[in-house]
Design an enzyme around this catalytic site. Structure first.
Site, PDB file in Angstrom:
ATOM      1  N   CYS A 181      39.774  38.992  36.633  1.00 20.69           N
ATOM      2  CA  CYS A 181      39.588  39.459  38.000  1.00 20.69           C
ATOM      3  C   CYS A 181      38.121  39.327  38.443  1.00 20.69           C
ATOM      4  CB  CYS A 181      40.122  40.879  38.145  1.00 20.69           C
ATOM      5  SG  CYS A 181      40.552  41.252  39.841  1.00 20.69           S
TER       6      CYS A 181
ATOM      7  N   HIS B 224      45.408  40.369  36.585  1.00 15.75           N
ATOM      8  CA  HIS B 224      45.121  41.107  35.350  1.00 15.75           C
ATOM      9  C   HIS B 224      46.209  40.811  34.310  1.00 15.75           C
ATOM     10  CE1 HIS B 224      41.783  43.630  36.737  1.00 15.75           C
ATOM     11  NE2 HIS B 224      42.370  43.546  37.906  1.00 15.75           N
TER      12      HIS B 224
ATOM     13  N   GLU C 171      46.261  41.379  31.296  1.00 10.88           N
ATOM     14  CA  GLU C 171      46.375  42.447  30.295  1.00 10.88           C
ATOM     15  C   GLU C 171      47.486  43.439  30.631  1.00 10.88           C
ATOM     16  OE1 GLU C 171      43.830  42.011  32.392  1.00 10.88           O
ATOM     17  OE2 GLU C 171      43.048  43.907  33.154  1.00 10.88           O
TER      18      GLU C 171
HETATM   19  N1  GLN Z   1      35.867  43.920  42.777  1.00 13.93           N
HETATM   20  C1  GLN Z   1      36.708  42.762  42.841  1.00 13.93           C
HETATM   21  C2  GLN Z   1      37.642  42.797  44.036  1.00 13.93           C
HETATM   22  O1  GLN Z   1      37.890  43.851  44.571  1.00 13.93           O
HETATM   23  C3  GLN Z   1      37.487  42.589  41.558  1.00 13.93           C
HETATM   24  C4  GLN Z   1      38.425  43.708  41.301  1.00 13.93           C
HETATM   25  C5  GLN Z   1      38.871  43.786  39.851  1.00 13.93           C
HETATM   26  O2  GLN Z   1      38.242  43.271  38.956  1.00 13.93           O
HETATM   27  N2  GLN Z   1      39.961  44.475  39.610  1.00 13.93           N
HETATM   28  O3  GLN Z   1      38.146  41.779  44.458  1.00 13.93           O
END
Ligand code: GLN
Length: 549
Positions: free
Chosen positions: A391, A522, A524
């Protein structure tokens, strides 16, 4: 609702943090092995409507379901232990229930009646438990009530469960998970806190059917007897649950004290499967115990003023995902938390990353430590150290590549500098609207979305398919305007949304880097002990290869 549908309520006594979630997940696993269909429910008594706005270093990871609901990390344990994709009905908070009841009242849903905690809140709670059971068409509903006996917050949930027990005495069981301390000055295990917790539960009109006695040591026969007498329970119904090396051993450990036969007896049930119980699970547990190879993996992020404990809670799904893929490859991976801020203060320190077999940059929010993370990504890209970006990790890999390979020195993400001249990571228009209105709860791209993978890519090879579905939780996206130039410079978007507009995976080809891959989603969140995630497995394989080269 099926006839003779069963409910098991798991409640904590003595203190929090003794593993109620793992105990509940393990009971679910054991019942599955006996041939029953189980649906787990997590009840969080706090007033937050969901876990989305909660700080993970304080509360633990926010676990996102396929639907996009932001829930408690225990939901992750249930999904992992029980190999299930859970639904919205399987999670509830006091906030969620109160909000529903209050809105119903505002809409005249109670037809002019006085709306009260009892019966209106308790009825709403029970109706949600029933809905979840129906949804899964299960035989047994397993409800974990968050908090500890004595909290004000969970009383209505316990009351709702008590109502069910009165209505269906043969179909409802209560399990209390307690803790038996061994005070250093005495050196012996004390049963009194457990006795007190059970008395307190009794004062709510509930008698436990089973006591799970957690502690650093196993419970001896003498203390079992003592608890049994003082709590008016059979000694067999007191289950010894000492600390063990791995949470995945817990189902097997519970069975040593024959918990399944106790549960079946309490609930007047007959097991449906006799042999082969927990076979696959036992294979996994053995793999873990016998794993010989060792990997050193650094997880680089903005960690600072929090201790090890909260970090491992905040990133629990990442940690478990690495474990699963490692164990199946006869490997134990040692994770080291690296504070990226250190590399901002002292750029030479980054050389220490050479010691590691692979680097993970996990998800995150905000500015803190970001330049250090970007330096880390540059270092691992140039030094061909396997890299997995999750992410934020993927977004920052795109920023790094834009700055250092395309030469766009001002490239950035709109999250940190919305005025940067090249916003390679930008906000989606609908998100702009949300933020303007101060709307932060459940306003990100949340939950499962499909993606299409490029044939021949590292991602395609790992998944062995061109169509995937993965869970998201983010506000920002790769800006499609810059994609052609970035790809021309060599960073390939090997996974995209079916429309082609949203970038889901960025990677470097195999002939350029042994493993350099970032995901907007994600992965995971979908890793399971018996089904490790293909991208984590590909990453672990690359780390092993680097180690042996
Ligand atoms: N801060 C980033 C976003 O909001 C990534 C979010 C995250 O890693 N879950 O897009």
């Amino acid at each position: 609702m099926k006839k003779n549908h069963k409910y098991i309520f798991v409640i904590g006594g003595v203190m929090s943090g003794v593993g109620k979630g793992i105990a509940s997940s393990s009971i679910g696993k054991i019942l599955q092995a006996k041939g029953f269909k189980v649906n787990p429910i997590k009840v969080d008594p706090y007033l937050n409507v969901d876990a989305g706005t909660m700080n993970p270093t304080e509360h633990g990871e926010v676990f996102v379901l396929d639907s996009g609901l932001e829930t408690d990390q225990d939901m992750g344990n249930y999904e992992r232990f029980l190999e299930m994709d859970l639904k919205d009905d399987d999670y509830m908070t006091s906030g969620m229930i109160y909000r529903h009841v209050i809105e119903k009242e505002r809409n005249l849903g109670y037809k002019g009646k006085t709306v009260e905690a009892i019966p209106h809140i308790t009825e709403e709670i029970v109706s949600r438990w029933k809905k979840s059971a129906e949804h899964h068409n299960s035989d047994v509903t397993l409800v974990e009530i968050g908090g500890t006996i004595g909290d004000y917050q969970n009383i209505l949930f316990i009351e709702a469960a008590r109502n069910l027990k009165i209505k269906y005495p043969d179909d409802v069981a209560f399990i209390i998970v307690t803790y038996l301390p061994i005070p250093g000055s005495l050196g012996e295990m004390k049963t009194r806190p457990t006795q007190n917790a059970v008395r307190q539960l009794n004062s709510y009109g509930v008698q436990p059917d089973i006591i799970i006695a957690r502690g650093t040591e196993p419970l001896d026969a003498k203390r079992k007897e003592k608890i049994a007498i003082s709590c008016a329970i059979n000694p067999e119904n007191v289950i010894s649950a000492p600390d063990i090396e791995s949470i995945y051993d817990v189902p097997i450990n519970f069975e040593r004290d024959k918990i399944s036969s106790v549960i079946l007896k309490v609930l007047h049930m007959k097991g449906r499967v006799h042999n082969g119980d927990l076979d696959e699970w036992k294979t996994f547990v053995k793999k873990r115990a016998k794993a010989k190879k060792q990997l050193k993996i650094a997880v680089v992020g903005k960690y600072f003023d929090t201790g090890e404990y909260t970090l491992s809670d905040a990133y629990v799904s990442v940690i478990e995902a690495v474990k699963f893929s490692s164990y199946w490859k006869d490997t134990r991976s040692q994770l080291t938390w690296v504070n990226s801020k250190e590399y901002e203060k002292n750029p030479k320190k980054i050389e220490e990353l050479r010691e590691f077999d692979g680097i993970i940059v996990p998800g995150g929010f905000g500015e803190s430590g970001i330049e250090g993370v970007i330096k880390t990504i540059e270092f691992v890209r140039k030094n061909k150290i396997p890299f997995l970006g999750l992410c934020y990790g993927m977004q920052l890999a795109v920023v790094e590549y834009s700055r250092n390979v395309l030469g766009w020195k001002k490239a950035h993400t709109a999250e940190i500098n919305p005025k940067a001249s090249r916003l390679v990571i930008d906000i989606m228009p609908e998100q702009k609207e949300n933020l303007k209105n101060g709307n932060y709860g459940a306003t990100m791209r949340l939950g499962a979305y499909p993606a299409v993978l490029k044939k021949g890519s590292v991602a395609f090879e790992a998944y062995q398919t061109g169509k995937i579905s993965e869970r998201h939780r983010h506000r920002y996206e790769v800006n499609p305007e810059y994609v052609p130039d970035i790809e021309k410079a060599g960073l390939i978007f090997s996974g995209k949304s079916p429309s082609g507009k949203l970038m889901e995976i960025a990677e470097l080809p195999k002939d350029v880097h042994p493993f350099f891959l970032g995901t907007q989603f994600h992965p995971e969140l979908k890793a399971r002990p018996l089904h490790p995630h293909p991208l984590f497995t590909a990453f672990v394989s690359a780390c092993l290869k680097k180690q042996s080269s």
